[in-house]
Design an enzyme around this catalytic site. Structure first.
Site, short mmCIF file in Angstrom:
data_model
loop_
_atom_site.label_atom_id
_atom_site.label_comp_id
_atom_site.label_asym_id
_atom_site.label_seq_id
_atom_site.Cartn_x
_atom_site.Cartn_y
_atom_site.Cartn_z
N CYS A 2 -7.35 10.88 25.60
CA CYS A 2 -8.98 10.68 25.71
C CYS A 2 -9.26 9.43 26.82
CB CYS A 2 -9.59 10.80 24.55
SG CYS A 2 -8.21 12.11 23.19
N ARG A 16 -17.55 10.97 25.79
CA ARG A 16 -15.65 10.61 25.91
C ARG A 16 -15.10 12.20 26.83
NH1 ARG A 16 -13.04 11.62 20.94
NH2 ARG A 16 -11.19 11.17 21.63
N ASN A 79 -6.68 9.04 21.07
CA ASN A 79 -5.86 8.52 20.27
C ASN A 79 -4.53 6.63 20.41
OD1 ASN A 79 -3.01 9.68 19.01
ND2 ASN A 79 -2.60 10.44 20.65
#
Length: 324
Positions: A2, A16, A79
């Site tokens: 991401c 995002r 992540n």
């Protein structure tokens, strides 16, 4: 993987890209002030700041991905595999499970300065939400209108880094990402002079040669560099529509298309959605992979003194305007 970003245009914005190979039925979810936030080991919050963001709602509990509260404080979890290290509950600290971290922070903090005080005594624990939802390895970007920080809990402990660029991706750890920018110190949005060799005339045969050398691959470190370059050189737009558009273009510089990142078994990592929240006004905008139209949810059009979650299913089918 991401990418998270901040941007200042007409107002202040936070959002995002969510890059994964599958969806978890995300929805734009408003958590009003009187929705009871239950925590496993710290005190519950029966009243708190209202929150809007993208979440998977399980058993009436919002598992947030990216979110803004009514005070303009924003947060996103990205992540961080192989580096995130959640601890066992300990004494004399605030033991907050990783899935509780976002609502625990945004439920009670107005600014990054408030967050720093809480982080001084926090332990992010390995307590799972359920067997079906074990802890995800994450690190977090937290931003207000004036500053951003990156929070990473690794084997070395809890690390809080100033984030002067307002961009975050995934691995490696944040200080290494920032150090990588040194490799691109000569990249420029402007035309650059030839420095190849004295006496050798070299032509600038196309526009954009100042940015030659910027990475274009989908790795997290390359996305960090490209998104930082794009964001820091983005002009400040004068109105809401152009500001929101500019923010989505910043995220678009590092979006992932199906087919370019093969994760096996016929699956590909791709940008499932992109978000942009006007943190001054509490308006959450989003696009999905198959619907490039921008959709908006305004938290202030909801009853923020309610005790019930309000969720909006994502509009994922492409919306095309027929002009004739």
């Amino acid at each position: 993987m991401c990418t998270a970003a901040t941007y200042t245009g007409k107002d202040h914005y936070f959002g995002r890209n969510l890059d994964l190979e599958l969806s978890y039925n995300e929805s734009v979810t408003v958590t009003p002030r009187k929705f009871p936030l239950k925590f496993r080991q710290v005190h519950d919050m029966n009243e708190h700041f209202a929150i809007i963001g993208m979440a998977t709602v399980v058993d009436d509990y919002p598992l947030y991905y990216d979110v803004t509260n009514e005070k303009g404080l924003s947060m996103a979890g990205l992540n961080f595999p192989g580096n995130a290290d959640y601890k066992e509950p300990a004494e004399d600290v605030d033991n907050v499970a990783s899935f509780e971290f976002i609502p625990w922070i945004l439920g009670q903090c107005e600014t990054v300065a408030d967050v720093r005080k809480l982080l001084a005594k926090i332990n992010i624990t390995n307590v799972e939400f359920s067997e079906q939802f074990p802890p995800s390895p994450l690190h977090w970007m937290i931003s207000d209108k004036n500053e951003s920080i990156t929070v990473e809990q690794t084997k070395a402990g809890l690390n809080v880094y100033d984030n002067p660029v307002g961009i975050m991706t995934n691995n490696p750890e944040f200080p290494f990402q920032m150090f990588t920018l040194n490799n691109y110190r000569r990249v420029s949005p402007k035309p650059v002079a030839s420095t190849f060799a004295d006496g050798l005339e070299l032509d600038e045969y196309t526009r954009g040669m100042g940015s030659m050398g910027l990475p274009g691959d989908l790795s997290s470190n390359s996305r960090f560099v490209k998104a930082t370059f794009t964001k820091l050189n983005a002009p400040k737009m004068a109105d809401e529509n152009t500001s929101v558009s500019q923010f989505f273009h910043i995220l678009g510089s590092v979006e992932q298309q199906k087919g370019c990142c093969d994760v096996g078994n016929g699956k590909f990592e791709f940008t499932i959605y992109s978000s942009c929240c006007n943190v001054d006004r509490g308006i959450y905008y989003y696009k999905t992979y198959d619907n490039s139209q921008i959709t908006a949810v305004d938290m202030h059009k909801e009853d923020l003194d309610s005790a019930a979650l309000k969720s909006y299913k994502l509009i994922e089918e492409q919306q095309i305007f027929a002009q004739n």
